[in-house]
Motif scaffolding. Structure first.
Motif, PDB file in Angstrom:
ATOM      1  N   UNK A  95      39.912  32.296  21.497  1.00  0.00           N
ATOM      2  CA  UNK A  95      39.019  31.219  21.085  1.00  0.00           C
ATOM      3  C   UNK A  95      38.574  31.464  19.647  1.00  0.00           C
ATOM      4  N   UNK A  96      38.196  30.391  18.957  1.00  0.00           N
ATOM      5  CA  UNK A  96      37.725  30.503  17.578  1.00  0.00           C
ATOM      6  C   UNK A  96      36.680  29.431  17.321  1.00  0.00           C
ATOM      7  N   UNK A 109      29.463  35.183  18.982  1.00  0.00           N
ATOM      8  CA  UNK A 109      30.003  36.531  18.826  1.00  0.00           C
ATOM      9  C   UNK A 109      30.385  37.123  20.182  1.00  0.00           C
ATOM     10  N   UNK A 110      29.500  36.999  21.161  1.00  0.00           N
ATOM     11  CA  UNK A 110      29.759  37.588  22.478  1.00  0.00           C
ATOM     12  C   UNK A 110      30.953  36.912  23.158  1.00  0.00           C
ATOM     13  N   UNK A 111      31.013  35.581  23.093  1.00  0.00           N
ATOM     14  CA  UNK A 111      32.119  34.856  23.735  1.00  0.00           C
ATOM     15  C   UNK A 111      33.446  35.189  23.061  1.00  0.00           C
ATOM     16  N   UNK A 169      35.204  29.618   7.968  1.00  0.00           N
ATOM     17  CA  UNK A 169      34.234  30.693   8.188  1.00  0.00           C
ATOM     18  C   UNK A 169      34.373  31.170   9.632  1.00  0.00           C
ATOM     19  N   UNK A 170      35.231  32.140   9.843  1.00  0.00           N
ATOM     20  CA  UNK A 170      35.566  32.555  11.210  1.00  0.00           C
ATOM     21  C   UNK A 170      35.505  34.081  11.332  1.00  0.00           C
ATOM     22  N   UNK A 171      34.409  34.664  10.815  1.00  0.00           N
ATOM     23  CA  UNK A 171      34.317  36.125  10.781  1.00  0.00           C
ATOM     24  C   UNK A 171      34.353  36.739  12.177  1.00  0.00           C
ATOM     25  N   UNK A 172      33.729  36.091  13.163  1.00  0.00           N
ATOM     26  CA  UNK A 172      33.720  36.646  14.522  1.00  0.00           C
ATOM     27  C   UNK A 172      35.137  36.680  15.088  1.00  0.00           C
ATOM     28  N   UNK A 173      35.875  35.615  14.860  1.00  0.00           N
ATOM     29  CA  UNK A 173      37.263  35.545  15.312  1.00  0.00           C
ATOM     30  C   UNK A 173      38.111  36.624  14.643  1.00  0.00           C
ATOM     31  N   UNK A 174      37.983  36.748  13.320  1.00  0.00           N
ATOM     32  CA  UNK A 174      38.787  37.731  12.596  1.00  0.00           C
ATOM     33  C   UNK A 174      38.448  39.144  13.057  1.00  0.00           C
ATOM     34  N   UNK A 175      37.159  39.415  13.246  1.00  0.00           N
ATOM     35  CA  UNK A 175      36.750  40.742  13.718  1.00  0.00           C
ATOM     36  C   UNK A 175      37.340  41.034  15.095  1.00  0.00           C
ATOM     37  N   UNK A 176      37.367  40.038  15.970  1.00  0.00           N
ATOM     38  CA  UNK A 176      37.915  40.244  17.317  1.00  0.00           C
ATOM     39  C   UNK A 176      39.409  40.517  17.260  1.00  0.00           C
ATOM     40  N   UNK A 177      40.120  39.786  16.409  1.00  0.00           N
ATOM     41  CA  UNK A 177      41.562  39.982  16.295  1.00  0.00           C
ATOM     42  C   UNK A 177      41.891  41.296  15.586  1.00  0.00           C
ATOM     43  N   UNK A 178      41.054  41.702  14.641  1.00  0.00           N
ATOM     44  CA  UNK A 178      41.245  43.003  14.000  1.00  0.00           C
ATOM     45  C   UNK A 178      41.056  44.123  15.018  1.00  0.00           C
ATOM     46  N   UNK A 179      40.100  43.949  15.927  1.00  0.00           N
ATOM     47  CA  UNK A 179      39.888  44.935  16.987  1.00  0.00           C
ATOM     48  C   UNK A 179      41.108  45.008  17.904  1.00  0.00           C
TER      49      UNK A 179
END
Length: 281
Positions: A95-96, A109-111, A169-179
């Motif tokens: 999701x994004x 962020x949590x989702x 502006x999708x920092x939460x998405x990018x952080x999740x995919x980087x993880x």
């Protein structure tokens, strides 16, 4: 490219009710791979179910909340019972949400982390455990040659983990995919003795149903993506079909049996240069 070893194998694919995940399921079905799909929607789409008769394979759908470890584990146990074995896992669910960093909500962020990272982790963990159990039960001597046995785990990450676009502006998405991408190398090390290869594919901008919706609502955004793609003269973005060759190659132990611990960027060159800004209108 010889991918004949995929015939009769079982692939677990998350997020394959639509979009890239459905394209991945179709590609593996064409290679005569049996398909187990995990997704959040209650009923499987007809396009997915048709793959079974079309390619003379088995296709099963499992409604599953992959962000719940207990649900993911119980579903993979059902898949193992239904198919007898698990050979491949492709984690395509995601999701994004477009929100500026300073106003990104805790809920977003949590989702995002729960589905994109936790869900990928839980399903891959359960599939890996199934693969190890199968290999150990065969009493094969370790280390296993991945060309003759083993398995393949593939995480779907994103071009945004290589080069973020100023258009979103999708920092939460990018952080999740980087993880998610951060799992690849350590898991490749852990799983190597069992002949299980672990890789990721980072797609660039792809013309999925989601992207078509964006094109209607935010044409300037999609125009920017087109400008950022090096191939195609700045006039188009990728098609899901552009990902299918790399995916099938990595799934196959014959074609990709010497590839592990890698992230494959399939982006039409968008991550290779400094992007122009698309003009409005």
């Amino acid at each position: 490219m010889d991918v004949s070893d995929l015939k009769g194998k079982t692939a677990v694919i998350t997020g394959a009710a639509r979009g890239l995940g459905l394209s991945f399921a179709s590609a593996l079905a064409q290679a005569k791979c049996n398909i187990a799909v995990l997704d959040i929607v209650d009923a499987a789409p007809e396009d997915l179910l048709r793959l079974g008769a079309q390619h003379e394979i088995r296709v099963e759908y499992y409604a599953c909340d992959i962000s719940s470890k207990s649900h993911a584990v119980s579903t993979i146990t059902r898949v193992e019972q239904d198919f007898g074995r698990i050979d491949i896992n492709v984690s395509a669910a995601g999701v994004v949400s477009d929100e500026p960093f300073v106003s990104t909500t805790e809920q977003n962020l949590e989702r995002t982390m729960a589905i994109n990272f936790n869900g990928s982790f839980f399903v891959a963990q359960a599939c890996a455990a199934s693969m190890i159990k199968r290999i150990e039960s065969s009493q094969s001597k370790l280390p296993i040659d991945p060309v003759t046995n083993g398995g393949s785990i593939i995480f779907i990450t994103s071009i945004a983990t290589h080069i973020p676009s100023a258009a979103q502006n999708i920092c939460a998405y990018i952080a999740s995919k980087a993880a998610v991408k951060g799992l690849v190398k350590p898991l490749a090390v852990e799983m190597a003795p069992y002949g299980v290869r672990v890789n990721s594919i980072s797609p660039g901008y792809m013309m999925t149903d989601m992207m078509r919706g964006l094109q209607e609502r935010q044409p300037d955004l999609v125009r920017q993506f087109q400008k950022e793609t090096l191939l195609g003269g700045g006039e188009r973005i990728g098609d899901p079909e552009n990902l299918l060759g790399p995916l099938v190659m990595i799934c196959s132990s014959k074609a990709g049996g010497w590839v592990t611990g890698q992230d494959l960027l399939v982006d039409g060159g968008a991550g290779s240069w400094k992007h122009p800004v698309a003009s409005e209108g």
